[in-house]
Scaffold this motif. Structure first.
Motif, mmCIF file in Angstrom:
data_model
loop_
_atom_site.group_PDB
_atom_site.id
_atom_site.type_symbol
_atom_site.label_atom_id
_atom_site.label_comp_id
_atom_site.label_asym_id
_atom_site.label_seq_id
_atom_site.Cartn_x
_atom_site.Cartn_y
_atom_site.Cartn_z
ATOM 1 N N VAL A 1 -28.309 23.209 -21.406
ATOM 2 C CA VAL A 1 -27.130 22.462 -21.840
ATOM 3 C C VAL A 1 -26.179 22.247 -20.667
ATOM 4 O O VAL A 1 -26.142 23.046 -19.735
ATOM 5 C CB VAL A 1 -26.431 23.208 -23.008
ATOM 6 C CG1 VAL A 1 -25.794 24.489 -22.551
ATOM 7 C CG2 VAL A 1 -25.418 22.342 -23.688
ATOM 8 N N ARG A 2 -25.436 21.120 -20.701
ATOM 9 C CA ARG A 2 -24.465 20.793 -19.661
ATOM 10 C C ARG A 2 -23.113 20.503 -20.297
ATOM 11 O O ARG A 2 -23.022 20.263 -21.495
ATOM 12 C CB ARG A 2 -24.901 19.549 -18.897
ATOM 13 C CG ARG A 2 -26.178 19.694 -18.143
ATOM 14 C CD ARG A 2 -26.463 18.426 -17.389
ATOM 15 N NE ARG A 2 -27.857 18.341 -17.032
ATOM 16 C CZ ARG A 2 -28.488 17.226 -16.793
ATOM 17 N NH1 ARG A 2 -27.857 16.072 -16.882
ATOM 18 N NH2 ARG A 2 -29.761 17.230 -16.465
ATOM 19 N N GLU A 3 -22.087 20.476 -19.456
ATOM 20 C CA GLU A 3 -20.754 20.130 -19.948
ATOM 21 C C GLU A 3 -20.768 18.709 -20.503
ATOM 22 O O GLU A 3 -21.483 17.850 -20.001
ATOM 23 C CB GLU A 3 -19.723 20.249 -18.828
ATOM 24 C CG GLU A 3 -19.482 21.683 -18.408
ATOM 25 C CD GLU A 3 -18.465 21.810 -17.304
ATOM 26 O OE1 GLU A 3 -17.800 20.818 -16.951
ATOM 27 O OE2 GLU A 3 -18.333 22.926 -16.781
ATOM 28 N N ASN A 4 -19.995 18.490 -21.549
ATOM 29 C CA ASN A 4 -19.852 17.213 -22.258
ATOM 30 C C ASN A 4 -21.041 16.847 -23.140
ATOM 31 O O ASN A 4 -21.063 15.759 -23.696
ATOM 32 C CB ASN A 4 -19.534 16.057 -21.304
ATOM 33 C CG ASN A 4 -18.221 16.268 -20.601
ATOM 34 O OD1 ASN A 4 -17.257 16.728 -21.204
ATOM 35 N ND2 ASN A 4 -18.181 15.965 -19.326
ATOM 36 N N ASP A 5 -22.028 17.717 -23.277
ATOM 37 C CA ASP A 5 -23.110 17.472 -24.231
ATOM 38 C C ASP A 5 -22.582 17.678 -25.640
ATOM 39 O O ASP A 5 -21.775 18.582 -25.881
ATOM 40 C CB ASP A 5 -24.275 18.445 -24.015
ATOM 41 C CG ASP A 5 -25.133 18.098 -22.822
ATOM 42 O OD1 ASP A 5 -24.938 17.017 -22.236
ATOM 43 O OD2 ASP A 5 -25.999 18.928 -22.481
ATOM 44 N N GLN A 6 -23.032 16.862 -26.573
ATOM 45 C CA GLN A 6 -22.756 17.106 -27.986
ATOM 46 C C GLN A 6 -23.892 17.964 -28.506
ATOM 47 O O GLN A 6 -25.062 17.694 -28.204
ATOM 48 C CB GLN A 6 -22.685 15.798 -28.760
ATOM 49 C CG GLN A 6 -21.510 14.950 -28.387
ATOM 50 C CD GLN A 6 -21.441 13.684 -29.226
ATOM 51 O OE1 GLN A 6 -22.105 13.561 -30.240
ATOM 52 N NE2 GLN A 6 -20.634 12.753 -28.790
ATOM 53 N N GLU B 1 -25.147 11.795 -23.294
ATOM 54 C CA GLU B 1 -24.866 10.368 -23.172
ATOM 55 C C GLU B 1 -25.477 9.739 -21.927
ATOM 56 O O GLU B 1 -26.065 8.685 -21.982
ATOM 57 C CB GLU B 1 -23.353 10.112 -23.181
ATOM 58 C CG GLU B 1 -22.686 10.458 -24.490
ATOM 59 C CD GLU B 1 -23.153 9.602 -25.653
ATOM 60 O OE1 GLU B 1 -23.492 8.432 -25.443
ATOM 61 O OE2 GLU B 1 -23.189 10.111 -26.779
ATOM 62 N N ASP B 2 -25.353 10.396 -20.760
ATOM 63 C CA ASP B 2 -25.827 9.775 -19.515
ATOM 64 C C ASP B 2 -27.336 9.574 -19.517
ATOM 65 O O ASP B 2 -27.841 8.614 -18.976
ATOM 66 C CB ASP B 2 -25.370 10.570 -18.295
ATOM 67 C CG ASP B 2 -25.879 12.001 -18.285
ATOM 68 O OD1 ASP B 2 -26.364 12.471 -19.320
ATOM 69 O OD2 ASP B 2 -25.773 12.654 -17.228
ATOM 70 N N GLU B 3 -28.089 10.456 -20.142
ATOM 71 C CA GLU B 3 -29.536 10.317 -20.188
ATOM 72 C C GLU B 3 -29.947 9.179 -21.109
ATOM 73 O O GLU B 3 -30.920 8.490 -20.870
ATOM 74 C CB GLU B 3 -30.186 11.624 -20.639
ATOM 75 C CG GLU B 3 -29.795 12.774 -19.746
ATOM 76 C CD GLU B 3 -30.982 13.519 -19.222
ATOM 77 O OE1 GLU B 3 -32.067 13.365 -19.762
ATOM 78 O OE2 GLU B 3 -30.798 14.270 -18.248
ATOM 79 N N LEU B 4 -29.190 8.951 -22.189
ATOM 80 C CA LEU B 4 -29.495 7.856 -23.082
ATOM 81 C C LEU B 4 -29.284 6.516 -22.391
ATOM 82 O O LEU B 4 -30.047 5.578 -22.566
ATOM 83 C CB LEU B 4 -28.636 7.931 -24.339
ATOM 84 C CG LEU B 4 -28.935 9.080 -25.296
ATOM 85 C CD1 LEU B 4 -27.951 9.045 -26.456
ATOM 86 C CD2 LEU B 4 -30.333 8.983 -25.824
ATOM 87 N N SER B 5 -28.232 6.421 -21.574
ATOM 88 C CA SER B 5 -27.976 5.162 -20.884
ATOM 89 C C SER B 5 -29.033 4.883 -19.823
ATOM 90 O O SER B 5 -29.365 3.747 -19.554
ATOM 91 C CB SER B 5 -26.582 5.175 -20.263
ATOM 92 O OG SER B 5 -26.489 6.202 -19.295
ATOM 93 N N GLU B 6 -29.596 5.940 -19.226
ATOM 94 C CA GLU B 6 -30.663 5.760 -18.246
ATOM 95 C C GLU B 6 -31.929 5.216 -18.896
ATOM 96 O O GLU B 6 -32.688 4.485 -18.285
ATOM 97 C CB GLU B 6 -30.971 7.081 -17.541
ATOM 98 C CG GLU B 6 -29.893 7.537 -16.587
ATOM 99 C CD GLU B 6 -30.177 8.908 -16.008
ATOM 100 O OE1 GLU B 6 -31.306 9.416 -16.199
ATOM 101 O OE2 GLU B 6 -29.273 9.470 -15.388
#
Length: 130
Positions: free
Chosen positions: A85-90, A122-127
């Protein structure tokens, strides 16, 4: 519930080991019939959602020992297996494993990494173009 107060306390926090600091969701949920449930009801659910605020370094692993040269000074460099898990993950997590804490007047939860059921990043979904 434990309380921590001070100027910018949240920025100064360092999580230990596999612990994760989570800001729980607002707690107001709507039933299928359109009724809003108060936070006191949703706080008692088995599974809750929230946003990861701080993450610990991970699971500590022992350093390799050099037993062949006992006269050498031993270094106890602790190494860690990083958390997924990372910061800002839901996340969705098991509530029964959470500890309540209040930091600068806001409610947070401290949970072990093993209590996390799933993450949305979120960032992985946009990738992926999603």
């Amino acid at each position: 519930m434990s309380t921590l107060e001070g100027i910018h306390t949240l920025r100064k926090l360092i999580m230990a080991g596999d612990k994760v600091l989570v800001r729980p969701s607002d707690g107001q949920q709507k039933t299928r019939s359109g009724l809003y449930l108060p936070p006191t009801v949703t706080e008692k659910e088995d599974i809750q959602q929230g946003v990861v605020i701080k993450v610990g370094p991970g699971f500590p692993i022992p350093a390799a020992s050099d037993e062949d040269e006992p006269w050498k000074e031993k270094k106890e460099d602790v190494k860690y297996v990083p958390l997924q898990v990372r910061e800002n993950d839901q996340i969705l997590f098991l509530r029964r494993n959470a500890f309540d804490v209040e930091i600068d007047g806001e409610k947070y939860l401290i949970i072990p990494h093993s209590a996390i059921l799933l993450m949305v990043r979120e960032d992985e979904l946009s990738e992926l173009g999603l």
